[in-house]
Write an enzyme that holds these catalytic residues in place. Structure first.
Site, PDB file in Angstrom:
ATOM      1  N   LEU A   1      11.728 -20.400  -2.764  1.00 10.82           N
ATOM      2  CA  LEU A   1      10.658 -19.452  -2.487  1.00 10.82           C
ATOM      3  C   LEU A   1       9.472 -19.619  -3.444  1.00 10.82           C
ATOM      4  O   LEU A   1       9.649 -19.815  -4.644  1.00 10.82           O
ATOM      5  CB  LEU A   1      11.193 -18.018  -2.591  1.00 10.82           C
TER       6      LEU A   1
ATOM      7  N   ASP B   1       0.830  -1.204   0.000  1.00  9.89           N
ATOM      8  CA  ASP B   1       0.000   0.000   0.000  1.00  9.89           C
ATOM      9  C   ASP B   1       0.867   1.259   0.000  1.00  9.89           C
ATOM     10  O   ASP B   1       1.973   1.267   0.540  1.00  9.89           O
ATOM     11  CB  ASP B   1      -0.902  -0.010   1.242  1.00  9.89           C
TER      12      ASP B   1
ATOM     13  N   HIS C   1       3.166   2.974  -8.913  1.00  9.56           N
ATOM     14  CA  HIS C   1       2.936   1.554  -9.187  1.00  9.56           C
ATOM     15  C   HIS C   1       4.149   0.879  -9.824  1.00  9.56           C
ATOM     16  O   HIS C   1       4.305  -0.346  -9.728  1.00  9.56           O
ATOM     17  CB  HIS C   1       1.719   1.386 -10.098  1.00  9.56           C
TER      18      HIS C   1
END
Length: 285
Positions: free
Chosen positions: A172, A65, A82
């Site tokens: 991962l 955020d 972004h």
């Protein structure tokens, strides 16, 4: 706190940079600060990671955020904020792999985000397409959670290709939450289970926590429940993210906006997690 990296001291240089043992980070350096909100008598640097498999979160969820606010504060189009998605997630994946974190679930686009302007949504869809193409070559397993059918056709194709190409990657696992909503996830799980009962595939008494979790979108992860949720940007809510899965997760909120969320901020979150006493509703003291 117990000794860190027992028998393997952390070495401090003259520039407030610490070196982790090479088996942990391959000789890389991590910058740190001494600005944690602790009592002065107990102030410690944010690098105090205890490398113990029981104290390293296996699954970290992150709500990314603050991109729009970061851009607006600088008089830039929101798209500029972004653009930090891919580089910052690469950095998070890199550090997480070295620490032994096994799953990262990143909240990139919610079911409510379709209400944003058409220009911003179109930009994000193109950004996600480039993201999956880039992460296809990163060496981690990448998968999607969320409603794929509503996404643009080209993006769906790139996601499917990325999932197929990376499914054999060990280490991962990065799960990207696109067009995701926790309430919708639970609703769909409930419908799927009800349909199986109706069709006689399972009995009512077969329904338990494990069965329900197998109907959630996070079922593909080795560790479907996050140990730690990080939210950047200063807001202190979970915003319809992983509602079932976060039942006993540790929550960490930081004012740092996601474009500024780097390795130091990530280390602070991990250190905070390691200082907590997880009881899961029981008493161990």
């Amino acid at each position: 706190m117990n000794s860190l990296f027992v028998g393997r001291p952390i070495v401090k240089s003259s520039y407030n940079v610490y070196t982790l043992p090479s088996s942990i980070c391959g000789g890389h350096f991590f910058k740190v600060s001494n600005s944690l909100s602790l009592d002065d008598d107990h102030r410690r640097s944010s690098i105090e990671i205890i490398h113990n498999s029981e104290l390293i979160p296996k699954h970290v969820a992150i709500i990314m955020d603050g991109n729009r606010r970061w851009a607006k504060a600088r008089g830039l189009p929101v798209q500029e904020g972004h653009k930090f998605l891919a580089p910052n997630l690469k950095n998070i994946c890199n550090i997480s792999s070295k620490l032994g974190i096994q799953v990262i679930t990143a909240f990139a686009f919610s079911t409510e985000n379709w209400n944003r302007s058409e220009e911003e949504v179109d930009f994000l869809m193109q950004l996600f397409e480039e993201f999956f193409e880039e992460f296809m070559r990163l060496g981690v397993r990448v998968s999607l959670i969320g409603g794929k059918s509503k996404l643009p056709t080209k993006l769906q194709e790139v996601i499917e290709l990325t999932e197929e190409v990376t499914k054999g990657n060990e280490g991962l696992h990065l799960m990207m939450a696109l067009n995701y909503g926790g309430q919708y996830d639970m609703l769909q799980a409930t419908k799927n289970i009800a349909s199986k009962v109706k069709d006689g595939l399972i009995k009512l008494e077969d329904i338990d926590y494990t069965l329900f979790e197998q109907e959630l979108t996070t079922k593909c992860a080795k560790f479907p429940k996050p140990d730690l949720l990080i939210r950047t940007g200063g807001e202190q809510r979970i915003s319809n993210f992983l509602l079932w899965q976060l039942a006993y997760s540790e929550l960490y909120f930081t004012n740092t906006l996601f474009p500024d969320f780097g390795e130091e901020a990530l280390m602070d979150a991990i250190v905070s997690f390691q200082r907590r006493h997880r009881r899961f509703g029981g008493h161990t003291y």
